[in-house]
Design an enzyme around this catalytic site. Sequence first.
Site: not given
Length: 258
Positions: A11, A130
Site C-alpha cells: 500500500d 473491498d
Amino acid sequence: MLAKRIIPCLDVRDGQVVKGVQFRNHEIIGDIVPLAKRYAEEGADELVFYDITASSDGRVVDKSWVSRVAEVIDIPFCVAGGIKSLDDAAKILSFGADKISINSPALADPTLITRLADRFGVQCIVVGIDTWYDAETGKYHVNQYTGDESRTRVTQWETLEWVQEVQKRGAGEIVLNMMNQDGVRNGYDLEQLKKVREVCHVPLIASGGAGTMEHFLEAFRDADVDGALAASVFHKQIINIGELKAYLATQGVEIRIC
C-alpha cells in the site's frame, strides 16, 4: 494445474509503503523500491501496489515510482490507484507495469472495465473488491473509497452480485479484499472465499487476514483460490516467502519454488 501464487501487497501513500488494520491507522513501513526488490529476491510470484488515496483524492497513481520498480524487479507487478480512463492505464503500463487494477473507479463507472479489457486484453485487467461483512444483516457488501476513512462508503452492491457483474464486463482477475480481516492476521475469511469461488470463473486472489503459513494453505486447499495476497506478515518479516513456499510444497500445493 497452474501454480498457486504468493503476492505481497504494498500500500503506497505519499511515496512510501504503509500498512493499516481494517483499512485504518496506517503506519509507515518503508521505501517502495527496496521493498519491491526484497520481495522479488525472496521468491514472490508477483507484486501488487495500491496507491491507497488516489481515488479518494481524485488523482491518478503517482507514476514516478512505477518505472523505478520496473527497473529493479523481474517478476510481474500490478498497479492500482485512481485509474479512470484508457489514457491513465496506458501510461502506467508504458512505465512497466504488467497489470492494472481498478476498484472505486469501476464502481463509479462499470463500463470502464469493458473499455479497458477491450483495449488492453482481459489478462491485464484486475478488479479489486473491498468487501465488508455486516454481522447484523449477515451479508457481504462492497465498499468504495476505502483509502480515506472519511470518504469510505457502503455501496448498493452485495459482494457476490458485484463479483458476477465485473466478470460479465471483462475482468480478467479478481482480488477480494476482506476488510474485516485486514491486518488482524487471524486467517482469511474462508466462508466468504468459498461463496465467491462458486460464482467466480476467473482467477481469484484472497486478500486480508494472513498471519501464519497455515492460513495460506487453508485458502488454497479449502477455498481453491488462485493466489494469496498478504502484507503485514511479509513487511514485518513474520513469514519468509521462500520458507512459505517450501512449506506449501510439502503440503501438496502446486507452487513455484524459488
